[in-house]
Design a protein around this motif. Structure first.
Motif, short mmCIF file in Angstrom:
data_model
loop_
_atom_site.label_atom_id
_atom_site.label_comp_id
_atom_site.label_asym_id
_atom_site.label_seq_id
_atom_site.Cartn_x
_atom_site.Cartn_y
_atom_site.Cartn_z
N GLN A 321 0.84 -1.19 0.00
CA GLN A 321 0.00 0.00 0.00
C GLN A 321 0.88 1.24 0.00
O GLN A 321 1.92 1.28 0.67
CB GLN A 321 -0.91 0.01 1.24
N ALA A 322 0.47 2.24 -0.74
CA ALA A 322 1.23 3.48 -0.84
C ALA A 322 1.43 4.11 0.53
O ALA A 322 0.50 4.19 1.34
CB ALA A 322 0.50 4.46 -1.76
N GLY A 323 2.66 4.51 0.81
CA GLY A 323 2.96 5.18 2.06
C GLY A 323 3.26 4.26 3.22
O GLY A 323 3.55 4.73 4.32
N VAL A 324 3.19 2.94 3.00
CA VAL A 324 3.45 1.97 4.07
C VAL A 324 4.61 1.08 3.62
O VAL A 324 4.49 0.31 2.67
CB VAL A 324 2.21 1.11 4.37
N THR A 325 5.72 1.17 4.31
CA THR A 325 6.91 0.40 3.95
C THR A 325 6.70 -1.08 4.25
O THR A 325 6.25 -1.45 5.35
CB THR A 325 8.14 0.89 4.73
N SER A 326 7.00 -1.95 3.28
CA SER A 326 6.79 -3.38 3.47
C SER A 326 7.76 -4.19 2.62
O SER A 326 8.41 -3.67 1.71
CB SER A 326 5.35 -3.76 3.11
N LYS A 327 7.85 -5.47 2.92
CA LYS A 327 8.58 -6.45 2.12
C LYS A 327 7.58 -7.51 1.67
O LYS A 327 6.56 -7.74 2.31
CB LYS A 327 9.69 -7.10 2.94
N ASP A 328 7.90 -8.21 0.57
CA ASP A 328 6.98 -9.23 0.07
C ASP A 328 7.21 -10.57 0.78
O ASP A 328 8.10 -10.72 1.61
CB ASP A 328 7.10 -9.38 -1.45
N THR A 329 6.36 -11.55 0.45
CA THR A 329 6.43 -12.84 1.14
C THR A 329 7.68 -13.63 0.77
O THR A 329 8.07 -14.53 1.51
CB THR A 329 5.18 -13.69 0.86
N ALA A 330 8.31 -13.31 -0.35
CA ALA A 330 9.59 -13.97 -0.67
C ALA A 330 10.61 -13.64 0.41
O ALA A 330 11.31 -14.52 0.92
CB ALA A 330 10.08 -13.53 -2.04
N PHE A 331 10.68 -12.37 0.78
CA PHE A 331 11.56 -11.95 1.88
C PHE A 331 11.09 -12.59 3.18
O PHE A 331 11.90 -13.09 3.98
CB PHE A 331 11.55 -10.43 2.02
N GLY A 332 9.77 -12.56 3.42
CA GLY A 332 9.23 -13.10 4.65
C GLY A 332 9.53 -14.58 4.84
O GLY A 332 9.90 -15.01 5.93
N LEU A 333 9.41 -15.35 3.77
CA LEU A 333 9.65 -16.79 3.87
C LEU A 333 11.14 -17.09 4.03
O LEU A 333 11.51 -18.12 4.61
CB LEU A 333 9.09 -17.50 2.65
N GLU A 334 12.00 -16.22 3.55
CA GLU A 334 13.44 -16.40 3.75
C GLU A 334 13.84 -16.12 5.18
O GLU A 334 14.86 -16.62 5.66
CB GLU A 334 14.21 -15.44 2.83
N ASN A 335 13.05 -15.33 5.89
CA ASN A 335 13.40 -14.89 7.24
C ASN A 335 12.41 -15.35 8.31
O ASN A 335 12.49 -14.89 9.46
CB ASN A 335 13.50 -13.37 7.26
N CYS A 336 11.51 -16.25 7.96
CA CYS A 336 10.50 -16.69 8.91
C CYS A 336 11.06 -17.73 9.88
O CYS A 336 12.20 -18.18 9.76
CB CYS A 336 9.28 -17.25 8.19
N TRP A 337 10.27 -18.15 10.80
CA TRP A 337 10.67 -19.15 11.80
C TRP A 337 9.53 -20.13 11.98
O TRP A 337 8.36 -19.86 11.67
CB TRP A 337 11.02 -18.47 13.11
N GLY A 338 9.86 -21.30 12.50
CA GLY A 338 8.83 -22.31 12.75
C GLY A 338 8.76 -23.34 11.64
O GLY A 338 9.37 -23.22 10.60
#
Length: 338
Positions: A321-338
């Motif tokens: 969303q415009a104005g909200v800094t974020s990363k996509d799920t590719a980044f998220g899955l590389e850095n997730c836990w569990g």
């Protein structure tokens, strides 16, 4: 978000019989296995006490501590309550670790207030105590806190939800943790701050304990109370998936925005699959690893860690969303836990 850790069957039986924390000693870096005790090699003894040892968040935290202990030549003792909220188990674990001669204890408090007297006793005996993830009340009861900024984590998903609603009137449901638990309070308040809302704007609030089944029940109750709910804030991703199940049963899964906090692999995959719109990812491995290093430093030169160390949080979504800094799920899955 629950999964079973690799405890031996004997430890599981011991935990069931005693009704207190399951305590496992591991001489990390010395090549000895689970259940070993100090060999007198001069290794720094470090204790880690988590709320449970079945939650993937704490599983990853333990992995981070084990790796850091190995890298820094420390001996790690670990313990966990039988359930989230088992303060008595954590008190027993502190007492056991102090008796075993640990130089420092890392703890995720199940009860931020009730654990304080036990922590004070440990510190009075020269043990460095660092809270991980969850602050004590007061925060000064420990030497230091290594944790996610939970207010910020909530604020990020609040800002995201506000932007994603694109001016539509929000009917908010809040699936919270439990009364008085600091992590839950901070995330809830952060979400409201980010969204620009107050508790008066929440049409339904339910406690879930961070549990998926309870999250589903809570969402069912909220839909009965307010069928037009269109935004759901959840304390964590298990609660979010429970909410999704309840919404899907009503055919509402595509028109209700769900946002959450944690960044576990299951939850991040749920973001990728479109079940959760966005989540704030935190990093338990880093908390524990930095905690172990701090204890080793204290043992070697007497320098105590102090104050608050922010271990980071990242908004994960595939629908930026415009104005909200974020990363996509590719980044998220590389850095997730569990």
């Amino acid at each position: 978000m629950s999964r079973t850790t690799r405890l031996s069957s004997s430890l599981l039986r011991a935990a069931a019989v005693t009704g207190v924390a399951a305590l496992t000693l591991t001489a990390c870096g010395s090549g000895s296995g689970s259940g070993s005790t100090s060999s007198g090699s001069g290794e720094v003894k470090v204790g880690l006490i988590t709320k449970t040892d079945t939650n993937p968040f704490f599983v990853k935290m333990k992995e981070g501590a084990e790796q850091a202990a190995k890298e820094n030549g420390a001996q790690l003792s670990t313990a966990a309550g039988k359930f989230d909220g088992d303060n008595a188990g954590q008190v027993t674990a502190i007492e056991n670790m102090v008796a075993a001669g640990v130089k420092g204890i890392l703890i995720t408090p199940s009860d931020s207030k009730a654990i304080v007297p036990a922590i004070q006793k440990a510190r009075a005996k020269g043990v460095l105590v660092i809270a991980l993830d969850t602050p004590t009340e007061p925060e000064s009861a420990v030497d230091a806190l290594f944790a996610t900024d939970n207010l910020k984590a909530g604020q990020l998903i609040g800002e995201y939800a506000k932007a994603a609603m694109k001016g539509k009137t929000a009917k908010i449901a809040a699936l919270d943790l439990a009364p008085g638990v600091s992590v839950g309070v901070q995330r809830h308040n952060g979400f409201l701050k980010g969204f620009g809302a107050t508790d008066k704007d929440v049409v339904c609030a339910q406690d879930t304990g961070g549990d998926q089944a309870k999250g589903q029940t809570a969402m069912e109750n909220c839909l009965q109370k307010s069928p037009d709910i269109n935004v759901v804030y959840t304390i964590n991703e298990p609660a979010a998936l429970g909410a999704y199940t309840a919404l899907k049963a009503k055919g509402r899964e595509k028109d209700v925005l769900i946002v959450s906090v944690d960044g576990g692999c299951t939850g991040t995959q749920a973001v990728k699959d479109g079940k959760i719109a966005a989540t704030s990812q935190q990093y338990p491995l880093k908390m524990a690893a930095e905690g172990v290093k701090a204890v080793v430093t204290y043992a070697k030169d007497g320098k105590k860690a102090s104050g608050y160390t922010d271990t980071g949080v990242t908004l994960i979504t595939d629908k930026a969303q415009a104005g909200v800094t974020s990363k996509d799920t590719a980044f998220g899955l590389e850095n997730c836990w569990g």
